[in-house]
Design a protein around this motif. Sequence first.
Motif, PDB file in Angstrom:
ATOM      1  N   PHE A 676      38.770  51.303   4.569  1.00  0.00           N
ATOM      2  CA  PHE A 676      39.031  49.957   4.066  1.00  0.00           C
ATOM      3  C   PHE A 676      39.586  49.060   5.170  1.00  0.00           C
ATOM      4  N   LEU A 677      40.597  49.529   5.915  1.00  0.00           N
ATOM      5  CA  LEU A 677      41.240  48.708   6.929  1.00  0.00           C
ATOM      6  C   LEU A 677      40.253  48.248   7.997  1.00  0.00           C
ATOM      7  N   ARG A 678      39.363  49.139   8.384  1.00  0.00           N
ATOM      8  CA  ARG A 678      38.391  48.733   9.399  1.00  0.00           C
ATOM      9  C   ARG A 678      37.411  47.704   8.839  1.00  0.00           C
ATOM     10  N   MET A 679      36.938  47.904   7.639  1.00  0.00           N
ATOM     11  CA  MET A 679      36.024  46.939   7.025  1.00  0.00           C
ATOM     12  C   MET A 679      36.716  45.591   6.824  1.00  0.00           C
ATOM     13  N   PHE A 680      37.973  45.626   6.448  1.00  0.00           N
ATOM     14  CA  PHE A 680      38.715  44.385   6.225  1.00  0.00           C
ATOM     15  C   PHE A 680      38.854  43.617   7.537  1.00  0.00           C
ATOM     16  N   ALA A 681      39.126  44.331   8.632  1.00  0.00           N
ATOM     17  CA  ALA A 681      39.244  43.676   9.931  1.00  0.00           C
ATOM     18  C   ALA A 681      37.910  43.110  10.384  1.00  0.00           C
ATOM     19  N   GLU A 682      36.866  43.891  10.283  1.00  0.00           N
ATOM     20  CA  GLU A 682      35.564  43.435  10.766  1.00  0.00           C
ATOM     21  C   GLU A 682      35.012  42.305   9.908  1.00  0.00           C
ATOM     22  N   ALA A 683      35.325  42.314   8.616  1.00  0.00           N
ATOM     23  CA  ALA A 683      34.895  41.218   7.735  1.00  0.00           C
ATOM     24  C   ALA A 683      35.528  39.906   8.190  1.00  0.00           C
ATOM     25  N   GLN A 684      36.764  39.961   8.606  1.00  0.00           N
ATOM     26  CA  GLN A 684      37.429  38.741   9.089  1.00  0.00           C
ATOM     27  C   GLN A 684      36.835  38.280  10.419  1.00  0.00           C
ATOM     28  N   MET A 685      36.560  39.222  11.303  1.00  0.00           N
ATOM     29  CA  MET A 685      35.939  38.858  12.578  1.00  0.00           C
ATOM     30  C   MET A 685      34.621  38.112  12.352  1.00  0.00           C
ATOM     31  N   VAL A 686      33.815  38.674  11.428  1.00  0.00           N
ATOM     32  CA  VAL A 686      32.525  38.057  11.126  1.00  0.00           C
ATOM     33  C   VAL A 686      32.721  36.645  10.591  1.00  0.00           C
ATOM     34  N   SER A 687      33.652  36.485   9.687  1.00  0.00           N
ATOM     35  CA  SER A 687      33.886  35.174   9.066  1.00  0.00           C
ATOM     36  C   SER A 687      34.379  34.160  10.081  1.00  0.00           C
ATOM     37  N   PHE A 688      35.359  34.518  10.896  1.00  0.00           N
ATOM     38  CA  PHE A 688      35.978  33.566  11.809  1.00  0.00           C
ATOM     39  C   PHE A 688      35.056  33.208  12.973  1.00  0.00           C
ATOM     40  N   GLU A 689      34.069  34.018  13.216  1.00  0.00           N
ATOM     41  CA  GLU A 689      33.097  33.678  14.253  1.00  0.00           C
ATOM     42  C   GLU A 689      32.104  32.627  13.762  1.00  0.00           C
ATOM     43  N   LYS A 690      32.225  32.250  12.501  1.00  0.00           N
ATOM     44  CA  LYS A 690      31.471  31.104  11.992  1.00  0.00           C
ATOM     45  C   LYS A 690      32.070  29.815  12.528  1.00  0.00           C
ATOM     46  N   GLY A 691      33.293  29.907  13.004  1.00  0.00           N
ATOM     47  CA  GLY A 691      33.922  28.763  13.654  1.00  0.00           C
ATOM     48  C   GLY A 691      33.896  28.976  15.168  1.00  0.00           C
ATOM     49  N   TRP A 692      35.013  28.602  15.827  1.00  0.00           N
ATOM     50  CA  TRP A 692      35.070  28.713  17.288  1.00  0.00           C
ATOM     51  C   TRP A 692      35.618  30.068  17.745  1.00  0.00           C
ATOM     52  N   GLY A 693      35.853  30.953  16.803  1.00  0.00           N
ATOM     53  CA  GLY A 693      36.327  32.269  17.186  1.00  0.00           C
ATOM     54  C   GLY A 693      37.699  32.584  16.625  1.00  0.00           C
ATOM     55  N   TRP A 694      38.268  33.720  17.093  1.00  0.00           N
ATOM     56  CA  TRP A 694      39.495  34.237  16.491  1.00  0.00           C
ATOM     57  C   TRP A 694      40.420  34.887  17.529  1.00  0.00           C
ATOM     58  N   TRP A 695      41.689  34.948  17.142  1.00  0.00           N
ATOM     59  CA  TRP A 695      42.738  35.627  17.921  1.00  0.00           C
ATOM     60  C   TRP A 695      43.556  36.477  16.937  1.00  0.00           C
ATOM     61  N   TYR A 696      43.493  37.752  17.098  1.00  0.00           N
ATOM     62  CA  TYR A 696      44.210  38.680  16.202  1.00  0.00           C
ATOM     63  C   TYR A 696      45.720  38.546  16.435  1.00  0.00           C
ATOM     64  N   TRP A 697      46.501  38.641  15.352  1.00  0.00           N
ATOM     65  CA  TRP A 697      47.978  38.625  15.457  1.00  0.00           C
ATOM     66  C   TRP A 697      48.492  40.035  15.140  1.00  0.00           C
ATOM     67  N   THR A 698      48.981  40.758  16.093  1.00  0.00           N
ATOM     68  CA  THR A 698      49.237  40.463  17.484  1.00  0.00           C
ATOM     69  C   THR A 698      48.853  41.677  18.308  1.00  0.00           C
ATOM     70  N   TRP A 699      49.011  41.647  19.630  1.00  0.00           N
ATOM     71  CA  TRP A 699      48.556  42.772  20.439  1.00  0.00           C
ATOM     72  C   TRP A 699      49.358  44.034  20.149  1.00  0.00           C
ATOM     73  N   ASP A 700      50.673  43.933  20.119  1.00  0.00           N
ATOM     74  CA  ASP A 700      51.476  45.136  19.898  1.00  0.00           C
ATOM     75  C   ASP A 700      52.747  44.797  19.137  1.00  0.00           C
ATOM     76  N   THR A 701      53.267  45.796  18.449  1.00  0.00           N
ATOM     77  CA  THR A 701      54.527  45.704  17.715  1.00  0.00           C
ATOM     78  C   THR A 701      55.309  46.983  17.964  1.00  0.00           C
ATOM     79  N   GLU A 702      56.587  46.930  17.682  1.00  0.00           N
ATOM     80  CA  GLU A 702      57.392  48.150  17.819  1.00  0.00           C
ATOM     81  C   GLU A 702      57.082  49.151  16.711  1.00  0.00           C
ATOM     82  N   SER A 703      56.865  48.662  15.486  1.00  0.00           N
ATOM     83  CA  SER A 703      56.758  49.616  14.376  1.00  0.00           C
ATOM     84  C   SER A 703      55.800  49.213  13.264  1.00  0.00           C
ATOM     85  N   ALA A 704      55.197  48.054  13.340  1.00  0.00           N
ATOM     86  CA  ALA A 704      54.314  47.599  12.259  1.00  0.00           C
ATOM     87  C   ALA A 704      52.859  47.831  12.662  1.00  0.00           C
TER      88      ALA A 704
END
Length: 745
Positions: A676-704
């Motif tokens: 599910f998590l992978r499909m949810f991420a890729e679904a968003q990538m596909v959608s946001f590329e309908k615009g000018w693109g996307w930036w995931y939040w965020t690169w790294d976290t301590e525990s999340a």
Amino acid sequence: MPQYDDAEPARRHRRRDSDGHRRHHHKRSSRDPSAKRTSTDRDAGRKLSPGALAQLDAYNALGYASEPARETQRKPRREKRRREDYRAVDTDYEAPRRERRRRDSHADSDRELEARRRERRRAAAQTENSDMEYEPQRERRHRKRGGIEDDRGIQTEGEIEKRREKKKKKQRVVSGAVAEEGRAIPVMRGGASSKHSSWDSVEHEKEMTKYKPANKKKKRWIIAGVALVVLIIIIVVAVVVSKKNSSDSSSKKSGLDGMSEDSIPVAARGTYLDPFTWYDTTDFNTTYTNETVGDLPVMGLFTDWDDSTQANDKVPALDKDWGAYTKTPARGVNLGGWLSIEPFITPSLFNYDSRLGIIDEWTLCTHLGPRTAASTLEKHYATFVTEQTFSEIQAAGLDHVRIPYSYWAVQTYDGDPYVFRTSWRYLLRAIEWARKYGLRVNLDLHGLPGSQNGWNHSGRQGVVGWLNGTDGDLNAQRSLDIHDRLSKFFAQDRYKNIVAFYGLANEPQMVSLSADSVIAWTEKAFELVRGNGYNGNVVFGDGFMGLANWQGRMTGYSGLVLDVHQYVIFNNDQIVYTHQAKVNYACAGWTEQAQQSMDTSTGYGPTMFAEWSQADTDCAQYVTNVGWGNRWTGTYDSGNASTEALTPRCPAKDASCSCDGANADPSAYSDEYKKFLRMFAEAQMVSFEKGWGWWYWTWDTESAPLWSYKKGLAAGILPEKSYERDFNCDSDVPDFGSDGLDETY
């Protein structure tokens, strides 16, 4: 020398006795031959009781005072008493030493010493018996020393001796009669007192040395040996730590090799321009300069740069034109929680007692104080993001990086507790590292004077003071002044290929601000930036007004891009979506919104999606603010009835809602949940590329983990390369119910 008449000794005696000092002086003066007293001249001295006078007459009748040899006998006796007085000590201090001496001595030695003491006391007693005292003074001495009282007056020497012998049999060997009288045993003291002993202390010390236990010397050697071992261990540890620190220092301070602190002007020493004060100098130019551009320092930058690198073979090199973002959308990631810290990204910086109220960067810096805040945050800047970060971002197939920073990188104001300008240096170095790996940069001013949204990531949680309230206009102007300086700096040729996007204000909360005021300020800021020579894309936030509401606003500004942040977990109505519903919403709902916004007939026009994540819960620690709970389990207490969630908002909406699964290590996720998590991420990538693109939040976290692109890659819930995806919204949306994924939250 003064002359005294016969009555003078009595007068001196009277003065001493009246003051209550040292009774034995009174006794000595009364025995002075030159001042013999009788009952007939008692008025020359102190008045005595009838009993005392009778004793005095009896004393004089014995004739001791009139004997010529008496004076010569008493002289040595007075000297002896002075010596004994000198040796008198505090028995509380001497008793422990006598006890240790007794334990260290053999029993035979104790008996021998006691016998010698008895002999000395017997000799002293014989001398004392020759000096009679009148009765009241004798009675007091007897009571003090435990003597036998009687009322027979003056006794014979035989009777006195017999009574003294009887008393000696009752004396304790441990402490001794002399100690009980308040005197010290001479050998028990060292130093000067030994010189004043009434017997041969040197000879006694020799005798005592013979009986010292043999193991005492051995004990000293053992103690010395243990101390030596401890010392060696301490030295070894110190050397190891020193080498480690030296190694760390050399790696972090490599740019200072061969430099002298004298090369730094006196006025700049200890300031943010002094590289000897920097926590880390790796890849910084440490040659001092006070040169500025746009009134902002270039200290730390090298004069040369190379824009020939490309992030991957899907995108052009930096020195090549990107082309239209509608055809080649950006695929990027944020460096959130770095230069603008956020509690949920780095909770270790906020793990304090809740009663201290440390909830954002403002309260953290206030609590730490200027010096500690500066050292704490610079260490965070130097370690949370490194060159390795940019290398990994490039390896993940990403081509853009968004760098949030706050206004105190440029300027602080009266009352601000923030660390001034340190983050500026790290921002400049980050851009150079991005350049090295071919990554284009989206500059994001994340915190503005007064706070543009009142959320913790703006620096100060609470009231929105930007364009609002008493200082709203002042903070609006301050924000323009900051952009005036920033845009002049980033208009340099050095940045024309790499700074692809220039952000004006992250997430202005236009649901509580005047939309017209925000738009007016945005137009001024855009014109200012363009006027200063920056020709890249300028970004402004949608303000959560809804994309449809931007249609027809701020038209005619070339290169002005609307920024939208899409999350389902911060909305009480969307967080309850099942896994099936979330993927469908990302594919259908967000795709529709992107297309609508990109069309100027239905929306603003150029639209980018600079924040999103694959988190399907708001369970991460502090993600909803420090101490506010979460919607997922119904503990979100925002203090606002329109936003709070005091009943569970997971899809089950009951007590079964739990954060354990979402907050677990990704290695513990079920296969269904990972799917599910992978499909949810890729679904968003596909959608946001309908615009000018996307930036995931965020690169790294301590525990999340569900907020970290890096952790998602390691867990296999994100594609190894951002452009190599297995999922397509147009054809690959499965029926989650048949796989039971709706039951896995």
